[in-house]
Scaffold this motif. Sequence first.
Motif, PDB file in Angstrom:
ATOM      1  N   ALA A   1       0.878  -1.308  -0.079  1.00 14.01           N
ATOM      2  CA  ALA A   1       0.172   0.111  -0.178  1.00 14.01           C
ATOM      3  C   ALA A   1       0.817   1.115  -0.104  1.00 14.01           C
ATOM      4  CB  ALA A   1      -0.791  -0.019   1.297  1.00 14.01           C
ATOM      5  N   ALA A   2       1.855   1.244   0.862  1.00 16.07           N
ATOM      6  CA  ALA A   2       2.641   2.385   0.608  1.00 16.07           C
ATOM      7  C   ALA A   2       3.295   2.814  -0.444  1.00 16.07           C
ATOM      8  CB  ALA A   2       3.960   2.341   1.805  1.00 16.07           C
ATOM      9  N   LEU A   3       3.778   1.659  -1.216  1.00 19.42           N
ATOM     10  CA  LEU A   3       4.672   1.768  -2.386  1.00 19.42           C
ATOM     11  C   LEU A   3       3.581   2.343  -3.459  1.00 19.42           C
ATOM     12  CD1 LEU A   3       6.936  -1.457  -2.710  1.00 19.42           C
ATOM     13  CD2 LEU A   3       7.480   1.194  -2.216  1.00 19.42           C
ATOM     14  N   ALA A   4       2.172   1.826  -3.483  1.00 14.50           N
ATOM     15  CA  ALA A   4       1.361   2.293  -4.233  1.00 14.50           C
ATOM     16  C   ALA A   4       0.945   3.734  -4.005  1.00 14.50           C
ATOM     17  CB  ALA A   4       0.025   1.490  -4.159  1.00 14.50           C
ATOM     18  N   GLU A   5       0.940   3.955  -2.747  1.00 11.97           N
ATOM     19  CA  GLU A   5       0.386   5.534  -2.419  1.00 11.97           C
ATOM     20  C   GLU A   5       1.802   6.538  -2.801  1.00 11.97           C
ATOM     21  OE1 GLU A   5      -1.247   8.409   1.223  1.00 11.97           O
ATOM     22  OE2 GLU A   5      -0.339   6.401   1.853  1.00 11.97           O
ATOM     23  N   ILE A   6       2.750   6.113  -2.617  1.00 18.30           N
ATOM     24  CA  ILE A   6       3.965   6.868  -2.872  1.00 18.30           C
ATOM     25  C   ILE A   6       4.116   7.035  -4.449  1.00 18.30           C
ATOM     26  CG2 ILE A   6       6.550   7.119  -2.691  1.00 18.30           C
ATOM     27  CD1 ILE A   6       5.957   5.615   0.226  1.00 18.30           C
TER      28      ILE A   6
ATOM     29  N   GLY B   1       1.759   6.563  -6.679  1.00 22.41           N
ATOM     30  CA  GLY B   1       0.836   7.523  -7.063  1.00 22.41           C
ATOM     31  C   GLY B   1       0.922   9.018  -6.758  1.00 22.41           C
ATOM     32  N   CYS B   2       1.319   9.401  -5.455  1.00 21.23           N
ATOM     33  CA  CYS B   2       1.495  10.864  -5.342  1.00 21.23           C
ATOM     34  C   CYS B   2       2.607  11.287  -6.056  1.00 21.23           C
ATOM     35  CB  CYS B   2       1.770  11.041  -3.732  1.00 21.23           C
ATOM     36  SG  CYS B   2       0.402  10.733  -2.981  1.00 21.23           S
ATOM     37  N   PHE B   3       3.747  10.430  -6.355  1.00 21.71           N
ATOM     38  CA  PHE B   3       4.998  11.058  -6.814  1.00 21.71           C
ATOM     39  C   PHE B   3       4.435  11.362  -8.352  1.00 21.71           C
ATOM     40  CE2 PHE B   3       8.952  10.604  -9.276  1.00 21.71           C
ATOM     41  CZ  PHE B   3       9.615  11.497  -8.554  1.00 21.71           C
TER      42      PHE B   3
ATOM     43  N   LEU C   1      -3.212   5.080  -6.963  1.00 21.57           N
ATOM     44  CA  LEU C   1      -3.927   5.564  -5.643  1.00 21.57           C
ATOM     45  C   LEU C   1      -4.807   4.874  -5.318  1.00 21.57           C
ATOM     46  CD1 LEU C   1      -3.376   9.437  -6.007  1.00 21.57           C
ATOM     47  CD2 LEU C   1      -2.109   7.971  -4.390  1.00 21.57           C
ATOM     48  N   ILE C   2      -5.764   4.224  -6.523  1.00 24.82           N
ATOM     49  CA  ILE C   2      -6.894   3.384  -6.247  1.00 24.82           C
ATOM     50  C   ILE C   2      -6.349   1.967  -5.646  1.00 24.82           C
ATOM     51  CG2 ILE C   2      -8.591   1.912  -7.473  1.00 24.82           C
ATOM     52  CD1 ILE C   2      -8.994   4.592  -9.505  1.00 24.82           C
TER      53      ILE C   2
ATOM     54  N   GLY D   1      -2.814   9.661 -15.278  1.00 26.85           N
ATOM     55  CA  GLY D   1      -3.399   8.068 -15.252  1.00 26.85           C
ATOM     56  C   GLY D   1      -2.775   7.127 -14.237  1.00 26.85           C
ATOM     57  N   ALA D   2      -1.535   6.839 -14.518  1.00 26.09           N
ATOM     58  CA  ALA D   2      -1.041   5.865 -13.771  1.00 26.09           C
ATOM     59  C   ALA D   2      -0.920   6.295 -12.292  1.00 26.09           C
ATOM     60  CB  ALA D   2       0.548   5.783 -14.533  1.00 26.09           C
TER      61      ALA D   2
END
Length: 106
Positions: free
Chosen positions: A9-14, A16-18, A40-41, A34-35
């Motif tokens: 989850a952390a890798l996905a959030e970071i 997405g935010c990046f 983030l989803i 888009g990516a």
Amino acid sequence: MTPVIYVAAALAEIAGCFAFWAVLRLGASPAWLGAGAASLIAFACLLTLVDAAAAGRAYAAYGGVYVAASLGWLWAMEGVRPDRWDLTGSAICVAGAAVVLFGPRG
């Protein structure tokens, strides 16, 4: 599985935010958005898999993992090595997350 889910989850959030950071601050192509949104989803969906009785507790514990993962991103992706204060703060956050998630409850 909870630690693995939190790291994913952390890798996905970071990531997405990046993607948004890259577009808005670094001038990257808007195609990154888009990516970033998809990432983030994925982050939000991953957090629903955590074995916790309450969402707020799952999110609070995740916060410590997020801090540590962000410093990993800083080093791996941005080439900035975390200093001893980064690492000390991160260790405190992870310890706090462990207390929130695994502390005995009556």
